[in-house]
Design an enzyme around this catalytic site. Structure first.
Site, short mmCIF file in Angstrom:
data_model
loop_
_atom_site.label_atom_id
_atom_site.label_comp_id
_atom_site.label_asym_id
_atom_site.label_seq_id
_atom_site.Cartn_x
_atom_site.Cartn_y
_atom_site.Cartn_z
N SER A 1 0.82 -1.21 0.00
CA SER A 1 0.00 0.00 0.00
C SER A 1 0.86 1.26 0.00
CB SER A 1 -0.97 -0.04 1.18
OG SER A 1 -2.05 0.85 0.98
N ASP B 1 -8.74 -6.24 -4.30
CA ASP B 1 -7.87 -5.24 -3.70
C ASP B 1 -8.46 -3.85 -3.87
OD1 ASP B 1 -5.79 -3.91 -2.55
OD2 ASP B 1 -4.29 -4.41 -4.05
N HIS C 1 -6.83 -6.41 0.07
CA HIS C 1 -5.73 -5.47 0.20
C HIS C 1 -4.71 -6.01 1.20
CE1 HIS C 1 -3.79 -1.68 -0.35
NE2 HIS C 1 -3.87 -1.35 0.92
#
Length: 641
Positions: free
Chosen positions: A166, A316, A345
């Site tokens: 991320s 995601d 995610h």
């Protein structure tokens, strides 16, 4: 020395990973892990050119409790989520993981012989300074200075790799974009390429729940506000006592002084709402827009010899898989690999409904280790001979490989019919239509119309998708089984459905929905959902797409964002209000997936005008009445294997 770290390999593992010449499981069994993770890291401050000090933890491979001799490559990690937590005085340190956000990198790479350096970015954790904005240009400059510092250390061999999930993954892109010569390989994991469209404004639609939830998390962390952090289980352990102080400084005194600096930090929710239009700058800073915190904007600075491994999952968030694919397509001159798995995610869950209790598969981490072994450490791992693309097909529950993107070798098209059915079009018609469509300029796609029948749909602003969706994890919320309450969710949508399938159909990539529509309002949002309805009536969420209608006009791709699906600029200059009552043709790409529909199931396409649980209304307080053209002009195209 540590025992070799290998993943358990069942018969299912062997079959599932057969698309590799050397599977991640096999690589983990073959590779040696000769070093220990130090019990405590070297903890210190790194001074930036403006005298702001960044807190860093350094993990050097150890043997018998002492750092191993010699120079080695370094894996760099930049995090705003604390490099490490301090513990309450009475806490048992052996029972609590103090680095919930970064432990996986420490525990994978250090035993494998890499130095691992984890840094609290400016204005976070125990670092001084404040955050001017989300991934600000100042922060990007810090990354370069930290790389310079690493190269000066006696334990560094001058080679750097960067990775992370991320925010941490985008930091890998940002450091590589500075052109620093030490950066040899990056692995952005579950991270954006375009922060606007891949995350906060997919299809130009503002995700209010994501913005507000993430803002609360960052206020909680940056200000060490324990109540604000409490809803986020990864950071809410009762033994945690704020960010860990740096050992070489004045411990809590320095740490607390740094936290005072953080009071000047930007407020995420307030700032993000300024960017409703992509690349529109702040009213007080013409050089700061959504591009300023998006990797694509700086991507020309990534040298062509930097190897890149992009990783994402089919569930995601709002478009992280699009980000991974766009990075793969855009940086096609670089050594590059793409991995798309059955994950949410950060791969916290295995999202296939047919998986074992939704437990994540950790084996893929050894693929990332193999990548760095090859491109950073200079080992011959054979990864260059592997197919550059690997992806997981749900319901088939198998990994597949491809030499390129897109994955599909054929297209199947269904027509939306007035009787609520999806009618399969002859393949000859599909082929001729695709050729015709490819000759249409991008700016014409929103104006072409054909004679048709019309179906009315009154938008219900109360319609939602619940709280077990693809949007929860990116907001820091925990989900164990995705779309577990999907049954009946489409009952109030406008629904079109095939008859029972006679054979398997495998959707691979982006399905494209073309809708001929009109509205009685100048704005609106269309949500498109794809569902498999099994023979026993069970409804399985597959994927979705969404588009704010003022952004319906397509654009040509810029060189920094390559796509194989319809592209839009989302710029204010290209936004056009709808003309009430005027029929227009609009193409909406669904988020990519690989999914096998089974014989006996039907495929359901459903349309809505709101997701009250996640998305901002358009237009506010004025639910549109939409008309859709059917029996000809409205279709869904499936890329199929």
């Amino acid at each position: 020395m540590n025992e070799p770290r290998t993943a358990p390999q069942s018969a299912t593992d062997r079959n599932a990973y057969s698309s590799w010449r050397l599977s991640p499981t096999a690589y983990s069994a073959k590779r040696s892990f000769d070093f220990e993770v130090p019990v405590t890291p070297q903890s210190l401050y790194i001074s930036m050119a403006d005298e702001v000090r960044l807190a860093a933890d350094v993990f050097l491979p150890s043997v018998s409790g002492a750092p191993a001799e010699g120079e080695r490559p370094t894996i760099l990690i930049f995090t705003p989520y604390y490099r490490r937590f301090a513990l309450e005085a009475d806490a048992d340190s052996s029972a609590v993981e103090t680095s919930p956000n970064t432990a996986r990198y420490r525990d994978l790479f250090t035993p494998a012989g890499y130095n691992v350096v984890v840094v609290d970015v400016r204005g976070t954790g125990a670092s001084f300074g404040h955050r001017e904005g989300f991934r600000s240009p100042t922060e990007r400059n810090d990354y370069y200075e930290v790389a310079e510092w690493v190269c000066r250390q006696s334990w560094s061999d001058g080679r750097i790799g960067v990775t992370g999930i991320s925010y941490l993954g985008a930091a890998a892109d940002f450091l590589a974009s500075t052109g620093h010569p030490a950066v040899k390989a990056i692995a952005p994991l579950f991270s954006v390429w375009d922060t606007y469209e891949n995350n906060y404004f997919p299809g130009g639609v503002q995700l209010f729940d994501l913005i507000e939830s993430y803002s609360q998390l960052m206020i909680g962390l940056d200000q060490d506000d324990r109540e604000a952090i409490r809803p986020f289980e990864s950071y809410a352990h009762p033994a945690f006592d704020g960010p860990a102080p740096v050992d070489e400084g004045l411990n809590e005194v320095d740490r607390d002084a740094a936290l005072l600096d953080h009071r000047a930090n930007y407020r995420h929710a307030d700032m993000m709402r300024e960017f409703v239009m992509r690349e529109k700058p702040l009213p007080y800073d013409p050089d700061y827009s959504s591009a300023s915190f998006s990797p694509y904007f700086y991507s020309d600075g990534i040298r062509e010899d930097v190897a890149i491994y992009s990783v994402s999952g089919w569930m995601d968030g709002a478009g992280y898989a699009n980000g991974a694919i766009a990075r793969f397509l855009t940086k096609n001159r670089n050594p590059h690999h793409l991995l798309l798995g059955p994950w949410d995610h950060g791969a916290r869950s295995h999202v296939s409904p047919w998986s074992d209790e939704g437990k994540p598969d950790e084996v893929w981490w050894f693929e990332i280790l193999r990548f760095f072994d090859e491109y950073l450490a200079g080992q011959d791992t054979g990864i260059r001979e592997e197919a550059p693309v690997h992806y997981y097909t749900m319901h088939a529950e198998e990994w597949r490989s491809s030499t390129s993107w897109p994955l599909a070798s054929a297209t199947t098209r269904y027509e939306l019919a007035a009787d609520g059915s999806l009618k399969l079009q002859p393949k000859t018609a599909v082929a001729s239509e695709l050729v015709a469509q490819s000759n249409v300029r991008a700016d014409q796609h929103s104006t072409i119309t054909r004679d048709c029948d019309l179906v009315d749909y009154a938008v219900d602003f109360g319609a939602g998708t619940g709280n077990s969706t693809r949007f929860e994890r990116i907001a820091g919320k925990s989900v164990s089984r995705y779309y577990s309450d999907w049954q009946g969710r489409t009952d109030h949508h406008l629904v079109f459905e095939t008859s029972a399938l006679n054979e398997n159909i495998e959707l691979v990539g982006h399905a494209i929905v073309t809708l001929q529509l009109s509205s009685d309002q100048a704005d609106g949002t269309v949500f498109v959902y794809l569902t498999e309805v099994e023979a026993d009536g069970t409804e399985r969420y597959v994927t979705e797409g969404l588009l704010r209608l003022i952004h319906r006009v397509e654009s040509d791709n810029p060189g920094t964002i390559e796509t194989t699906w319809p592209y839009r600029s989302f710029n204010e200059s290209d936004a056009q209000p709808m003309i009430p009552g005027k029929l227009e043709s609009v193409r909406i790409p669904l988020l990519p997936t690989a999914w096998r529909f089974s014989p006996g199931s039907s495929i359901r396409l459903s349309l809505a005008g709101a997701d009250a649980d996640h998305a901002t209304q358009s237009p506010h307080g004025r639910p549109p009445h939409l008309k859709f053209g059917v029996n000809g002009p409205s279709t869904i195209e499936f890329p199929t294997s």
